[in-house]
Scaffold this motif. Structure first.
Motif, PDB file in Angstrom:
ATOM      1  N   ALA A   6       0.815  -1.213   0.000  1.00  0.00           N
ATOM      2  CA  ALA A   6       0.000   0.000   0.000  1.00  0.00           C
ATOM      3  C   ALA A   6       0.847   1.261   0.000  1.00  0.00           C
ATOM      4  N   THR A   7       2.107   1.134   0.427  1.00  0.00           N
ATOM      5  CA  THR A   7       3.003   2.289   0.482  1.00  0.00           C
ATOM      6  C   THR A   7       3.779   2.508  -0.820  1.00  0.00           C
ATOM      7  N   ASP A   8       3.693   1.561  -1.755  1.00  0.00           N
ATOM      8  CA  ASP A   8       4.404   1.702  -3.027  1.00  0.00           C
ATOM      9  C   ASP A   8       3.808   2.844  -3.847  1.00  0.00           C
ATOM     10  N   ALA A   9       4.643   3.529  -4.565  1.00  0.00           N
ATOM     11  CA  ALA A   9       4.202   4.682  -5.362  1.00  0.00           C
ATOM     12  C   ALA A   9       3.420   4.244  -6.597  1.00  0.00           C
ATOM     13  N   ASP A  10       2.479   5.082  -7.006  1.00  0.00           N
ATOM     14  CA  ASP A  10       1.775   4.836  -8.264  1.00  0.00           C
ATOM     15  C   ASP A  10       2.750   5.024  -9.428  1.00  0.00           C
ATOM     16  N   VAL A  11       2.477   4.336 -10.532  1.00  0.00           N
ATOM     17  CA  VAL A  11       3.277   4.488 -11.742  1.00  0.00           C
ATOM     18  C   VAL A  11       2.421   5.143 -12.815  1.00  0.00           C
ATOM     19  N   LYS A  12       2.899   6.263 -13.344  1.00  0.00           N
ATOM     20  CA  LYS A  12       2.208   6.968 -14.421  1.00  0.00           C
ATOM     21  C   LYS A  12       3.228   7.272 -15.514  1.00  0.00           C
ATOM     22  N   LEU A  13       3.019   6.669 -16.691  1.00  0.00           N
ATOM     23  CA  LEU A  13       3.938   6.825 -17.803  1.00  0.00           C
ATOM     24  C   LEU A  13       3.185   7.227 -19.061  1.00  0.00           C
ATOM     25  N   LYS A  14       3.836   7.996 -19.911  1.00  0.00           N
ATOM     26  CA  LYS A  14       3.302   8.286 -21.236  1.00  0.00           C
ATOM     27  C   LYS A  14       4.484   8.375 -22.189  1.00  0.00           C
ATOM     28  N   GLY A  15       4.213   8.183 -23.479  1.00  0.00           N
ATOM     29  CA  GLY A  15       5.324   8.211 -24.413  1.00  0.00           C
ATOM     30  C   GLY A  15       4.885   8.130 -25.854  1.00  0.00           C
ATOM     31  N   GLY A  16       5.888   8.133 -26.725  1.00  0.00           N
ATOM     32  CA  GLY A  16       5.631   8.038 -28.148  1.00  0.00           C
ATOM     33  C   GLY A  16       6.842   7.488 -28.869  1.00  0.00           C
ATOM     34  N   SER A  17       6.630   6.994 -30.077  1.00  0.00           N
ATOM     35  CA  SER A  17       7.731   6.472 -30.869  1.00  0.00           C
ATOM     36  C   SER A  17       7.453   6.675 -32.351  1.00  0.00           C
ATOM     37  N   LEU A  18       8.542   6.745 -33.131  1.00  0.00           N
ATOM     38  CA  LEU A  18       8.474   6.838 -34.587  1.00  0.00           C
ATOM     39  C   LEU A  18       9.302   5.703 -35.172  1.00  0.00           C
ATOM     40  N   ASN A  19       8.763   5.026 -36.187  1.00  0.00           N
ATOM     41  CA  ASN A  19       9.374   3.822 -36.734  1.00  0.00           C
ATOM     42  C   ASN A  19       9.471   3.925 -38.256  1.00  0.00           C
ATOM     43  N   LEU A  20      10.629   3.520 -38.816  1.00  0.00           N
ATOM     44  CA  LEU A  20      10.817   3.479 -40.261  1.00  0.00           C
ATOM     45  C   LEU A  20      11.304   2.095 -40.659  1.00  0.00           C
ATOM     46  N   ASP A  21      10.624   1.488 -41.643  1.00  0.00           N
ATOM     47  CA  ASP A  21      10.952   0.146 -42.116  1.00  0.00           C
ATOM     48  C   ASP A  21      11.401   0.169 -43.566  1.00  0.00           C
ATOM     49  N   TYR A  22      12.402  -0.671 -43.871  1.00  0.00           N
ATOM     50  CA  TYR A  22      12.814  -0.899 -45.252  1.00  0.00           C
ATOM     51  C   TYR A  22      12.852  -2.407 -45.472  1.00  0.00           C
ATOM     52  N   ALA A  23      12.079  -2.898 -46.443  1.00  0.00           N
ATOM     53  CA  ALA A  23      11.984  -4.328 -46.717  1.00  0.00           C
ATOM     54  C   ALA A  23      12.529  -4.615 -48.114  1.00  0.00           C
ATOM     55  N   PRO A  24      13.811  -4.947 -48.242  1.00  0.00           N
ATOM     56  CA  PRO A  24      14.385  -5.196 -49.563  1.00  0.00           C
ATOM     57  C   PRO A  24      13.802  -6.426 -50.245  1.00  0.00           C
ATOM     58  N   THR A  25      13.362  -7.414 -49.434  1.00  0.00           N
ATOM     59  CA  THR A  25      12.668  -8.589 -49.953  1.00  0.00           C
ATOM     60  C   THR A  25      11.487  -8.882 -49.045  1.00  0.00           C
ATOM     61  N   SER A  26      10.669  -9.852 -49.427  1.00  0.00           N
ATOM     62  CA  SER A  26       9.461 -10.142 -48.658  1.00  0.00           C
ATOM     63  C   SER A  26       9.746 -10.753 -47.299  1.00  0.00           C
ATOM     64  N   ASN A  27      10.932 -11.333 -47.092  1.00  0.00           N
ATOM     65  CA  ASN A  27      11.207 -12.009 -45.819  1.00  0.00           C
ATOM     66  C   ASN A  27      12.311 -11.344 -44.998  1.00  0.00           C
ATOM     67  N   VAL A  28      12.704 -10.123 -45.359  1.00  0.00           N
ATOM     68  CA  VAL A  28      13.702  -9.371 -44.592  1.00  0.00           C
ATOM     69  C   VAL A  28      13.198  -7.948 -44.385  1.00  0.00           C
ATOM     70  N   VAL A  29      13.391  -7.438 -43.180  1.00  0.00           N
ATOM     71  CA  VAL A  29      13.017  -6.046 -42.921  1.00  0.00           C
ATOM     72  C   VAL A  29      14.071  -5.403 -42.028  1.00  0.00           C
ATOM     73  N   PHE A  30      14.508  -4.206 -42.426  1.00  0.00           N
ATOM     74  CA  PHE A  30      15.421  -3.381 -41.639  1.00  0.00           C
ATOM     75  C   PHE A  30      14.602  -2.268 -41.008  1.00  0.00           C
ATOM     76  N   ARG A  31      14.724  -2.107 -39.679  1.00  0.00           N
ATOM     77  CA  ARG A  31      13.877  -1.170 -38.960  1.00  0.00           C
ATOM     78  C   ARG A  31      14.712  -0.270 -38.045  1.00  0.00           C
ATOM     79  N   VAL A  32      14.261   0.976 -37.925  1.00  0.00           N
ATOM     80  CA  VAL A  32      14.852   1.933 -36.987  1.00  0.00           C
ATOM     81  C   VAL A  32      13.717   2.631 -36.259  1.00  0.00           C
ATOM     82  N   GLU A  33      13.835   2.729 -34.939  1.00  0.00           N
ATOM     83  CA  GLU A  33      12.785   3.382 -34.147  1.00  0.00           C
ATOM     84  C   GLU A  33      13.384   4.264 -33.072  1.00  0.00           C
ATOM     85  N   GLY A  34      12.823   5.456 -32.922  1.00  0.00           N
ATOM     86  CA  GLY A  34      13.164   6.329 -31.811  1.00  0.00           C
ATOM     87  C   GLY A  34      12.009   6.382 -30.828  1.00  0.00           C
ATOM     88  N   ARG A  35      12.334   6.378 -29.543  1.00  0.00           N
ATOM     89  CA  ARG A  35      11.277   6.288 -28.512  1.00  0.00           C
ATOM     90  C   ARG A  35      11.570   7.232 -27.356  1.00  0.00           C
TER      91      ARG A  35
END
Length: 370
Positions: A310-339
């Protein structure tokens, strides 16, 4: 009061409807029989991540389990498996390893922690399946297979709800648009049982049109160890995904849960979390995605501890992210994300013992499926 009403409504409706199977992913959904009922599959996700103003550690915050290492070249999850399905029988067995396994299966027995899935099933009657064993969770919009998710990293709600389950699963396809599933489980993401009780789960997946998918999943059970006081847990996951155009897709996800406290007559700990996703196809091989999210938990229930005080602090979080994908073929994907994540209090560790209420990272990945 508002959260309680939402929880009651969300949990009651699916129970009376019976429930459905999770959103299929490449490694979980078993394909219809082809020339041979036996098929093999694999997946590997190599990544590098970097945290800004990080402490002198390679670990990311403890409530992140996928891609949870920073400033280190490694693999999140590597999977090799086999599936079998004919008209009356199906099954699957797969092994996995990686930082996701080390973080998310830390409490599991060594014999079981490297099993991604392992189950056997049959048709008790037409349009129905009964499976028994270890399988991916019926809860959530995101899965352990990163390439199937709209963003590379997982949302806070996905990281703090089950990725996998062990138990019995009964699935019934009412028609091509509606699937119902009911489950009896060992518990909330645990292969080995930790008490004498069993948990229950349900899921409804309804696809009224080719563009719209509606999902409702529930969970009920006592998830405390046998030597602890019972604290029943009630949980509902709801999401909607919509393909607006050939290029644009949208999704909304909302989870709400409640867990009883050890003392009778005291107010239960409640948590609720939501996220919105937007995905846009920029070109044939390029896709961008964005996510905004929040997570609120009384006394840090679930995200910090399954037995908060009962003494533990509440947790309140918010956030966002942006993601970019490059798929040179149908079964490979290169991804970069900032968060970026923002907390109500200073919960993020930084250098020299300092703490902060904000956290940011960049993660990159190359994922291959076969």
């Amino acid at each position: 009061m508002k959260n309680s009403l939402l929880l009651a409504l969300g949990f009651t409706l699916p129970v009376f409807a019976a429930v459905a199977q999770e959103q299929p992913s490449a490694a979980d959904s078993i394909k219809a029989p082809s020339a041979s009922p036996l098929t093999f599959y694999g997946f590997v996700d190599g990544y590098y991540g970097y945290d800004f103003k990080h402490a002198n550690t390679h670990d990311r915050p403890g409530f992140l389990y996928s891609h949870d290492r920073q400033n280190e070249f490694t693999i999140n999850n590597g999977i090799v498996g086999v599936r079998y399905q004919d008209e009356k029988v199906r099954g699957a067995f797969a092994l996995h390893a990686g930082t996701y396994v080390a973080a998310n299966y830390a409490a599991e027995d060594q014999v079981f922690k490297h099993i991604y899935e392992g189950y056997a099933g049959f048709r008790p009657f037409q349009k129905a399946w009964l499976d028994l064993g270890i399988f991916t969770s019926h809860i959530g919009f995101e899965s352990a297979i990163s390439k199937d998710n709209w963003t590379l990293t997982r949302s806070l709600m996905a990281e703090n709800s089950p990725y996998y389950e062990a138990g019995a699963r009964f699935t019934y396809e009412v028609d091509p648009k509606l699937t119902l599933t009911a489950l009896a489980l060992n518990g909330w993401q645990n292969i080995r049982e930790n008490n004498q009780g069993k948990a229950l789960g349900t899921q409804i997946q309804w696809k009224p049109t080719e563009k719209l998918l509606i999902n409702s999943s529930t969970f009920y059970g006592n998830e405390q160890p046998s030597d602890s006081v019972k604290r029943r847990r009630y949980f509902h996951d709801f999401y909607v995904s919509y393909t607006a155009t050939e290029r644009l897709s949208l999704a909304l996800v909302f989870d709400v849960g409640k867990q009883e406290k050890a003392q009778d007559g005291t107010k239960a700990d409640t948590w609720h979390t939501g996220a919105a996703f937007v995905r846009y196809k920029l070109a044939d091989k390029w896709t961008a995605a964005a996510r905004v999210e929040y997570y609120n938990a009384d006394h840090g229930v679930i995200i910090n501890s399954i037995m908060p005080a009962a003494t533990d602090a509440d947790v309140k979080l918010k956030g966002g992210s942006l993601n970019l994908d490059y798929a040179p073929t149908s079964n490979v994907v290169f991804r970069v994300e900032g968060r970026l994540l923002d907390a109500k209090s200073n919960i993020f560790q930084q250098k020299d013992g300092r703490t902060s209420d904000s956290y940011g990272n960049v993660t990159s990945s190359i994922a291959l499926s076969f």
